[in-house]
Every structure is written in C-alpha cells, then in structure tokens.
Design a protein around this motif. Structure first.
Motif, PDB file in Angstrom:
ATOM      1  N   SER A 135      56.317  39.437  71.366  1.00 45.34           N
ATOM      2  CA  SER A 135      56.889  38.827  70.174  1.00 45.34           C
ATOM      3  C   SER A 135      58.308  38.409  70.549  1.00 45.34           C
ATOM      4  CB  SER A 135      56.916  39.834  69.025  1.00 45.34           C
ATOM      5  OG  SER A 135      57.474  39.250  67.876  1.00 45.34           O
ATOM      6  N   PRO A 136      58.770  37.262  70.055  1.00 40.08           N
ATOM      7  CA  PRO A 136      60.154  36.872  70.365  1.00 40.08           C
ATOM      8  C   PRO A 136      61.150  37.932  69.899  1.00 40.08           C
ATOM      9  CG  PRO A 136      58.978  35.063  69.316  1.00 40.08           C
ATOM     10  CD  PRO A 136      58.106  36.278  69.210  1.00 40.08           C
ATOM     11  N   ASP A 137      62.286  37.973  70.565  1.00 42.45           N
ATOM     12  CA  ASP A 137      63.347  38.899  70.177  1.00 42.45           C
ATOM     13  C   ASP A 137      63.746  38.671  68.727  1.00 42.45           C
ATOM     14  OD1 ASP A 137      63.435  40.021  72.715  1.00 42.45           O
ATOM     15  OD2 ASP A 137      65.029  38.680  73.399  1.00 42.45           O
ATOM     16  N   TYR A 138      64.264  39.702  68.092  1.00 39.47           N
ATOM     17  CA  TYR A 138      64.630  39.619  66.677  1.00 39.47           C
ATOM     18  C   TYR A 138      65.704  38.573  66.397  1.00 39.47           C
ATOM     19  CZ  TYR A 138      61.652  43.541  65.747  1.00 39.47           C
ATOM     20  OH  TYR A 138      60.541  44.343  65.629  1.00 39.47           O
ATOM     21  N   ASP A 139      66.536  38.279  67.390  1.00 37.66           N
ATOM     22  CA  ASP A 139      67.581  37.277  67.169  1.00 37.66           C
ATOM     23  C   ASP A 139      67.160  35.880  67.641  1.00 37.66           C
ATOM     24  OD1 ASP A 139      67.638  37.842  69.877  1.00 37.66           O
ATOM     25  OD2 ASP A 139      69.825  38.026  69.993  1.00 37.66           O
ATOM     26  N   SER A 140      65.911  35.724  68.001  1.00 39.82           N
ATOM     27  CA  SER A 140      65.407  34.424  68.442  1.00 39.82           C
ATOM     28  C   SER A 140      65.244  33.479  67.247  1.00 39.82           C
ATOM     29  CB  SER A 140      64.054  34.589  69.126  1.00 39.82           C
ATOM     30  OG  SER A 140      63.425  33.332  69.313  1.00 39.82           O
ATOM     31  N   PRO A 141      65.624  32.223  67.406  1.00 38.10           N
ATOM     32  CA  PRO A 141      65.430  31.262  66.309  1.00 38.10           C
ATOM     33  C   PRO A 141      63.936  30.962  66.060  1.00 38.10           C
ATOM     34  CG  PRO A 141      66.258  30.146  68.260  1.00 38.10           C
ATOM     35  CD  PRO A 141      66.295  31.622  68.561  1.00 38.10           C
ATOM     36  N   PHE A 142      63.063  31.442  66.947  1.00 35.94           N
ATOM     37  CA  PHE A 142      61.622  31.203  66.814  1.00 35.94           C
ATOM     38  C   PHE A 142      60.885  32.379  66.181  1.00 35.94           C
ATOM     39  CE2 PHE A 142      63.316  28.962  70.471  1.00 35.94           C
ATOM     40  CZ  PHE A 142      63.024  27.653  70.105  1.00 35.94           C
ATOM     41  N   LYS A 143      61.574  33.498  65.992  1.00 35.50           N
ATOM     42  CA  LYS A 143      60.937  34.734  65.503  1.00 35.50           C
ATOM     43  C   LYS A 143      60.279  34.532  64.139  1.00 35.50           C
ATOM     44  CE  LYS A 143      60.302  39.299  65.349  1.00 35.50           C
ATOM     45  NZ  LYS A 143      59.027  39.795  65.856  1.00 35.50           N
ATOM     46  N   PHE A 144      60.966  33.901  63.215  1.00 39.32           N
ATOM     47  CA  PHE A 144      60.430  33.733  61.866  1.00 39.32           C
ATOM     48  C   PHE A 144      59.150  32.892  61.883  1.00 39.32           C
ATOM     49  CE2 PHE A 144      60.276  31.557  57.702  1.00 39.32           C
ATOM     50  CZ  PHE A 144      60.146  32.674  56.888  1.00 39.32           C
ATOM     51  N   ALA A 145      59.185  31.781  62.608  1.00 39.87           N
ATOM     52  CA  ALA A 145      57.998  30.917  62.705  1.00 39.87           C
ATOM     53  C   ALA A 145      56.867  31.649  63.419  1.00 39.87           C
ATOM     54  CB  ALA A 145      58.335  29.620  63.426  1.00 39.87           C
ATOM     55  N   TRP A 146      57.187  32.373  64.490  1.00 44.75           N
ATOM     56  CA  TRP A 146      56.173  33.136  65.235  1.00 44.75           C
ATOM     57  C   TRP A 146      55.477  34.131  64.311  1.00 44.75           C
ATOM     58  CZ3 TRP A 146      54.157  33.172  70.145  1.00 44.75           C
ATOM     59  CH2 TRP A 146      53.434  34.310  70.528  1.00 44.75           C
ATOM     60  N   ASP A 147      56.275  34.918  63.603  1.00 43.73           N
ATOM     61  CA  ASP A 147      55.701  35.932  62.712  1.00 43.73           C
ATOM     62  C   ASP A 147      54.875  35.294  61.598  1.00 43.73           C
ATOM     63  OD1 ASP A 147      56.824  37.913  64.256  1.00 43.73           O
ATOM     64  OD2 ASP A 147      58.462  38.343  62.861  1.00 43.73           O
ATOM     65  N   THR A 148      55.335  34.179  61.077  1.00 39.28           N
ATOM     66  CA  THR A 148      54.579  33.482  60.025  1.00 39.28           C
ATOM     67  C   THR A 148      53.252  32.986  60.577  1.00 39.28           C
ATOM     68  OG1 THR A 148      56.632  32.823  58.927  1.00 39.28           O
ATOM     69  CG2 THR A 148      54.628  31.607  58.342  1.00 39.28           C
ATOM     70  N   LEU A 149      53.281  32.370  61.743  1.00 37.43           N
ATOM     71  CA  LEU A 149      52.043  31.875  62.357  1.00 37.43           C
ATOM     72  C   LEU A 149      51.073  33.013  62.655  1.00 37.43           C
ATOM     73  CD1 LEU A 149      53.577  29.289  64.849  1.00 37.43           C
ATOM     74  CD2 LEU A 149      51.997  28.739  62.960  1.00 37.43           C
ATOM     75  N   LEU A 150      51.599  34.136  63.056  1.00 35.62           N
ATOM     76  CA  LEU A 150      50.765  35.274  63.444  1.00 35.62           C
ATOM     77  C   LEU A 150      50.193  36.034  62.253  1.00 35.62           C
ATOM     78  CD1 LEU A 150      49.769  36.889  65.913  1.00 35.62           C
ATOM     79  CD2 LEU A 150      51.863  38.243  65.747  1.00 35.62           C
ATOM     80  N   ARG A 151      50.949  36.102  61.147  1.00 35.66           N
ATOM     81  CA  ARG A 151      50.567  37.012  60.064  1.00 35.66           C
ATOM     82  C   ARG A 151      50.114  36.360  58.761  1.00 35.66           C
ATOM     83  NH1 ARG A 151      55.062  39.757  62.549  1.00 35.66           N
ATOM     84  NH2 ARG A 151      54.228  41.492  63.732  1.00 35.66           N
ATOM     85  N   SER A 152      50.458  35.124  58.542  1.00 33.96           N
ATOM     86  CA  SER A 152      50.116  34.497  57.264  1.00 33.96           C
ATOM     87  C   SER A 152      48.630  34.148  57.210  1.00 33.96           C
ATOM     88  CB  SER A 152      50.936  33.224  57.045  1.00 33.96           C
ATOM     89  OG  SER A 152      50.481  32.555  55.889  1.00 33.96           O
ATOM     90  N   ALA A 153      47.971  34.577  56.153  1.00 35.09           N
ATOM     91  CA  ALA A 153      46.547  34.275  55.963  1.00 35.09           C
ATOM     92  C   ALA A 153      46.319  32.780  55.746  1.00 35.09           C
ATOM     93  CB  ALA A 153      46.000  35.075  54.789  1.00 35.09           C
ATOM     94  N   SER A 154      47.378  32.043  55.448  1.00 37.87           N
ATOM     95  CA  SER A 154      47.263  30.599  55.245  1.00 37.87           C
ATOM     96  C   SER A 154      47.205  29.822  56.559  1.00 37.87           C
ATOM     97  CB  SER A 154      48.455  30.085  54.425  1.00 37.87           C
ATOM     98  OG  SER A 154      48.480  30.707  53.170  1.00 37.87           O
ATOM     99  N   ILE A 155      47.532  30.494  57.655  1.00 42.60           N
ATOM    100  CA  ILE A 155      47.495  29.863  58.983  1.00 42.60           C
ATOM    101  C   ILE A 155      46.072  29.973  59.519  1.00 42.60           C
ATOM    102  CG2 ILE A 155      48.412  29.974  61.342  1.00 42.60           C
ATOM    103  CD1 ILE A 155      50.482  29.072  59.217  1.00 42.60           C
ATOM    104  N   SER A 156      45.626  28.941  60.221  1.00 45.91           N
ATOM    105  CA  SER A 156      44.246  28.919  60.725  1.00 45.91           C
ATOM    106  C   SER A 156      43.954  30.123  61.622  1.00 45.91           C
ATOM    107  CB  SER A 156      43.966  27.628  61.493  1.00 45.91           C
ATOM    108  OG  SER A 156      44.643  27.655  62.724  1.00 45.91           O
ATOM    109  N   THR A 157      42.732  30.572  61.553  1.00 44.76           N
ATOM    110  CA  THR A 157      42.277  31.699  62.361  1.00 44.76           C
ATOM    111  C   THR A 157      42.446  31.407  63.850  1.00 44.76           C
ATOM    112  OG1 THR A 157      40.694  32.288  60.649  1.00 44.76           O
ATOM    113  CG2 THR A 157      40.295  33.195  62.834  1.00 44.76           C
TER     114      THR A 157
END
Length: 179
Positions: A135-157
């Motif tokens: 997972s990207p580091d907590y201070d990475s500008p990509f962390k929020f998008a990464w976590d959303t892509l990984l965890r949101s049920a609205s993102i494709s399987t």
C-alpha cells in the motif's frame, strides 16, 4: 546484513500505472467528491497543476478488464522468484520499464539493509513465510485514491481483485524480519 527489496520504490511505477490509468480515473470520477477528484487528477498529473512538470511516462491501462493481465505480468517480475532476469526488461509494451542501471546505481534507494539472524543466508523455503500486501505510504498523494480503488464497493471487481492479488509479496516471517 542482507539487502532486501524496498517494495515502495520498486512498485512505485506500477502503482502509478494502476492509480493514474484511464480505467481508474473512470471509476474514481463517480466515487470521489469533486474536490477529491481534482486532487487525484493533480496527483496523477492528469491536469495542469503546481505539483506537475508534465505527465508520467507510463503505459496507460484503458479498461478495468485489461488491468489484470498488464499488472500481473508487470508485478510477476518482482514477485516470481524463479524469473529474476525478467526484472531487467519489459516483455510487453504495456509493462512499466524498470531500468537495471538505475536499480544498481542507487542501491540504498531500491534495497534496504536488514539485520538477519543466524547463518546470513536468506531462507529459500516458504515455510514460515508471510504475505505482505503493498500500500502506498500514508503521506503519498496516491494513498487516498489507492485505498478508494481497493475498498470501495462501487469500484469494479476486476480492479479491486487485481490490486489485492498482484500487489501481494511473500515475505520473511516477522520473527526474522519485523519490517
């Protein structure tokens, strides 16, 4: 002392390829707030903003269904211990290029010195190994998008499965390597 792969450095380009892809952008547009989506576009240099000098020069992934084969192939260069030589060059134009000269010219960036108990040889059996999921580091500008892509049920399987499966590494047991 043993040098182990710095996963964050070695995976960075492929992570950006996933997060900043057309496939991810299309999925995130309907999930993120307008402000968060603009921040995401800026992080990926997909729009002009103060933190970008130009676009990332990485191959695009245009569809969620195509993500798995691209990422699996690219990541297998880092996770398949029997295919070490494949790390030194892409076998597909869709893979992110890994520059072997850059890897070895900046060893302290790409490999981390780790104290190792006992015989100074790295165990070769998978007995006692554990999985480490990147997972990207907590201070990475990509962390929020990464976590959303990984965890949101609205993102494709397809995207969620690719991210959870292909960014998982076999690691030494925590009692040997607590990092």
């Amino acid at each position: 002392l043993v040098y182990m792969q710095n996963t964050t450095e070695m995976v960075d380009a492929t992570m950006k390829q996933v997060v900043c892809s057309t496939a991810a952008k299309n999925e995130l547009q309907s999930v993120l707030s307008t402000s968060d989506f603009q921040d995401y576009l800026c992080s990926c240099c997909l729009i002009p903003c103060s933190s970008c000098d130009g676009s990332f020069e990485i191959p695009d992934i245009s569809s969620a269904s195509g993500m798995s084969s691209v990422v699996s192939g690219s990541m297998s260069r880092l996770t398949d211990t029997s295919a070490g030589a494949s790390l030194l060059g892409p076998s597909s134009a869709s893979y992110v290029t890994i520059d072997p000269e850059a890897i070895f010219s900046d060893m302290t960036k790409n490999f981390i010195p780790v104290c190792f108990q006992g015989s100074c040889s790295v165990p070769t059996s998978s007995s006692g190994s554990r999985n480490y999921t990147y997972s990207p580091d907590y201070d990475s500008p990509f962390k929020f998008a990464w976590d959303t892509l990984l965890r949101s049920a609205s993102i494709s399987t397809e995207i969620r499965t690719t991210m959870s499966n292909d960014f998982t590494f076999t690691a030494l047991p925590e009692d040997i390597c607590p990092y």
